[in-house]
Design a protein around this motif. Structure first.
Motif, PDB file in Angstrom:
ATOM      1  N   SER A   8      19.299  19.545  82.055  1.00  0.00           N
ATOM      2  CA  SER A   8      18.400  20.853  80.892  1.00  0.00           C
ATOM      3  C   SER A   8      18.340  20.634  79.530  1.00  0.00           C
ATOM      4  O   SER A   8      17.515  21.095  79.357  1.00  0.00           O
ATOM      5  N   THR A  34      21.191  26.558  82.901  1.00  0.00           N
ATOM      6  CA  THR A  34      20.182  27.323  83.275  1.00  0.00           C
ATOM      7  C   THR A  34      18.795  27.096  83.496  1.00  0.00           C
ATOM      8  O   THR A  34      18.276  25.732  83.148  1.00  0.00           O
ATOM      9  N   SER A  73      28.172  15.687  80.305  1.00  0.00           N
ATOM     10  CA  SER A  73      29.216  15.928  79.407  1.00  0.00           C
ATOM     11  C   SER A  73      28.628  17.257  78.601  1.00  0.00           C
ATOM     12  O   SER A  73      27.713  17.262  78.763  1.00  0.00           O
TER      13      SER A  73
HETATM   14  N1  LIG Z   1      27.362  11.215  71.830  1.00  0.00           N
HETATM   15  C1  LIG Z   1      27.033  11.568  70.438  1.00  0.00           C
HETATM   16  O1  LIG Z   1      26.795  11.473  69.369  1.00  0.00           O
HETATM   17  C2  LIG Z   1      26.843  13.189  71.394  1.00  0.00           C
HETATM   18  C3  LIG Z   1      26.684  14.395  70.100  1.00  0.00           C
HETATM   19  C4  LIG Z   1      26.282  15.430  71.130  1.00  0.00           C
HETATM   20  C5  LIG Z   1      26.725  15.531  72.047  1.00  0.00           C
HETATM   21  N2  LIG Z   1      26.837  14.917  72.957  1.00  0.00           N
HETATM   22  C6  LIG Z   1      27.525  14.455  73.958  1.00  0.00           C
HETATM   23  O2  LIG Z   1      26.596  14.667  75.040  1.00  0.00           O
HETATM   24  C7  LIG Z   1      26.155  16.326  76.279  1.00  0.00           C
HETATM   25  C8  LIG Z   1      24.360  15.829  76.062  1.00  0.00           C
HETATM   26  O3  LIG Z   1      23.953  15.561  74.981  1.00  0.00           O
HETATM   27  P1  LIG Z   1      22.525  16.166  74.467  1.00  0.00           P
HETATM   28  O4  LIG Z   1      22.195  15.737  73.044  1.00  0.00           O
HETATM   29  O5  LIG Z   1      21.919  16.525  75.556  1.00  0.00           O
HETATM   30  O6  LIG Z   1      23.611  18.200  74.417  1.00  0.00           O
HETATM   31  P2  LIG Z   1      23.137  19.392  74.694  1.00  0.00           P
HETATM   32  O7  LIG Z   1      21.533  19.038  74.746  1.00  0.00           O
HETATM   33  O8  LIG Z   1      23.269  20.325  74.117  1.00  0.00           O
HETATM   34  O9  LIG Z   1      22.687  19.874  76.510  1.00  0.00           O
HETATM   35  C9  LIG Z   1      24.433  20.199  77.102  1.00  0.00           C
HETATM   36  C10 LIG Z   1      23.814  20.397  78.116  1.00  0.00           C
HETATM   37  O10 LIG Z   1      24.777  21.047  78.412  1.00  0.00           O
HETATM   38  C11 LIG Z   1      24.772  21.694  79.632  1.00  0.00           C
HETATM   39  N3  LIG Z   1      26.442  22.521  79.580  1.00  0.00           N
HETATM   40  C12 LIG Z   1      26.908  23.534  79.175  1.00  0.00           C
HETATM   41  N4  LIG Z   1      27.872  24.381  79.603  1.00  0.00           N
HETATM   42  C13 LIG Z   1      27.392  23.899  80.553  1.00  0.00           C
HETATM   43  C14 LIG Z   1      27.761  24.527  81.906  1.00  0.00           C
HETATM   44  N5  LIG Z   1      29.158  25.447  81.956  1.00  0.00           N
HETATM   45  N6  LIG Z   1      27.247  24.680  83.380  1.00  0.00           N
HETATM   46  C15 LIG Z   1      26.434  23.652  83.306  1.00  0.00           C
HETATM   47  N7  LIG Z   1      25.854  22.830  82.581  1.00  0.00           N
HETATM   48  C16 LIG Z   1      26.114  23.203  81.061  1.00  0.00           C
HETATM   49  C17 LIG Z   1      23.909  23.196  78.818  1.00  0.00           C
HETATM   50  O11 LIG Z   1      23.244  23.533  79.923  1.00  0.00           O
HETATM   51  P3  LIG Z   1      22.398  24.550  79.486  1.00  0.00           P
HETATM   52  O12 LIG Z   1      20.128  23.721  79.501  1.00  0.00           O
HETATM   53  O13 LIG Z   1      22.033  25.943  80.442  1.00  0.00           O
HETATM   54  O14 LIG Z   1      22.256  25.132  77.764  1.00  0.00           O
HETATM   55  C18 LIG Z   1      22.196  21.457  78.537  1.00  0.00           C
HETATM   56  O15 LIG Z   1      21.791  20.913  79.359  1.00  0.00           O
HETATM   57  C19 LIG Z   1      26.429  17.037  75.436  1.00  0.00           C
HETATM   58  O16 LIG Z   1      26.512  17.874  76.671  1.00  0.00           O
HETATM   59  C20 LIG Z   1      27.878  16.499  74.439  1.00  0.00           C
HETATM   60  O17 LIG Z   1      29.069  16.685  75.213  1.00  0.00           O
HETATM   61  C21 LIG Z   1      26.931  13.374  72.574  1.00  0.00           C
END
Ligand SMILES: NC(=O)c1ccc[n+]([C@@H]2O[C@H](COP(=O)([O-])OP(=O)(O)OC[C@H]3O[C@@H](n4cnc5c(N)ncnc54)[C@H](OP(=O)(O)O)[C@@H]3O)[C@@H](O)[C@H]2O)c1
Length: 282
Positions: A8, A34, A73
């Motif tokens: 999501s 979600t 993650s």
């Molecule tokens: N490489 C980088 O520069 C960078 C930068 C930022 C983050 N990251 C990492 O990469 C991941 C993906 O990035 P993104 O930009 O897609 O982040 P994002 O848009 O914030 O998405 C985070 C995802 O994690 C899910 N999540 C959080 N808690 C959860 C739980 N308890 N159970 C199931 N799902 C859960 C969220 O679900 P909901 O939709 O329900 O909220 C959302 O789908 C991040 O979560 C973080 O670990 C990497």
């Protein structure tokens, strides 16, 4: 059946879209906390299942019949390891044949504090015995381009990265790589260090914004403490501001630079240049 946990989110959506270009929709599961945030994926024919990393029962049901699983993650820094552990345990119980995990660039030697939870997760995956592939993602270009409008407004990019070379790539680039790995054979045991083809310093980033916008923009390098204080002033919660400050200082030690070009090799094209990402935002 290929499942994407965390589908999501921003990266998750892009991974599912990239998978839809490679396999039929009925072979894809979006496993999400979600469910309402995955209505668009459902409309594309993808099966949406409830999967909350903090609710093991949902995970067990979500991974039934899944052959390959991408664990994206969690974004809850500080609580990630127990959440990821629950996903890994459920994947093992479900008999998942390949687990892919979005880790951090060179997790095993990274100076960034963010690497700690990723290393704990990587180690637990190894202990689990599930055949696994590590996608050690570098920094998203979007981490910087989300500040482009503000940089133009203030005539400055602020940070504490000094002359760090940042080999970023877009979420789209990383998503295509994840989808590719999930659809290739013989991926178990592989560790991909994924980063952009071109690296830039924040001085060069500020200059690129100036070039694209026609406005004067300069890079102002602060101490880590001053940068963290500035982030807090603009509303970033203290603990996360500290993580961001630490990441920039870690970048100055080389933590976000890589020139292995494994990302472009996987996706079959050069990664998106930062200048293109800046233009897209402007
Ligand atoms: N490489 C980088 O520069 C960078 C930068 C930022 C983050 N990251 C990492 O990469 C991941 C993906 O990035 P993104 O930009 O897609 O982040 P994002 O848009 O914030 O998405 C985070 C995802 O994690 C899910 N999540 C959080 N808690 C959860 C739980 N308890 N159970 C199931 N799902 C859960 C969220 O679900 P909901 O939709 O329900 O909220 C959302 O789908 C991040 O979560 C973080 O670990 C990497």
């Amino acid at each position: 059946m290929i499942a994407v946990a965390g589908a999501s989110g921003q990266l998750g959506h892009l991974v599912v879209d990239a998978l839809l270009n490679l396999v039929p929709a009925n072979q894809i599961v979006a496993a999400v906390r979600t469910v309402a945030k995955a209505d668009d994926l459902k409309a594309k024919g993808v099966e949406v299942r409830h999967a909350d990393y903090t609710q093991p029962d949902t995970l067990k049901a979500a991974f039934a019949g899944v052959d390959k699983l991408l664990l994206i993650s969690s974004d809850q820094v500080g609580q990630r390891f127990p959440q990821h552990k629950a996903v890994i345990d459920a994947a093992k119980a479900a008999g998942v044949q390949l687990l892919a995990y979005t880790s951090i660039l060179r997790a095993d030697s990274s100076p960034l504090v963010l690497a700690e939870e990723h290393i704990a997760t990587e180690n637990y995956i190894a202990e689990s015995g599930i055949p696994a592939v590590l996608l050690r993602n570098g920094w998203y270009s979007e981490n910087y381009t989300m500040g482009v409008a503000s940089a133009v407004e203030h005539g400055a990019v602020f940070g504490c990265a000094g002359d760090a070379r940042l080999a970023t790539a877009t979420r789209q680039d990383y998503a295509e790589a994840a989808a590719k790995v999930l659809t290739l054979d013989n991926q178990a045991g592989k560790v991909y260090e994924l980063a952009g083809d071109e690296a830039f310093t924040l001085t060069q980033f500020a200059q690129a914004i100036a070039d694209a916008s026609g406005k004067a923009v300069e890079y102002r390098n602060l101490s880590e403490a001053d940068y963290v204080g500035l982030l807090e002033q603009v509303g970033v919660p203290g603990p996360f501001a500290a993580v961001l400050g630490n990441s920039e200082t870690g970048a100055a030690k080389g933590g976000l630079f890589d020139d292995g070009h494994q990302l472009s090799a996987l996706i079959g094209r050069t990664t998106t240049p930062i200048a293109d990402s800046i233009k897209a935002v402007l």
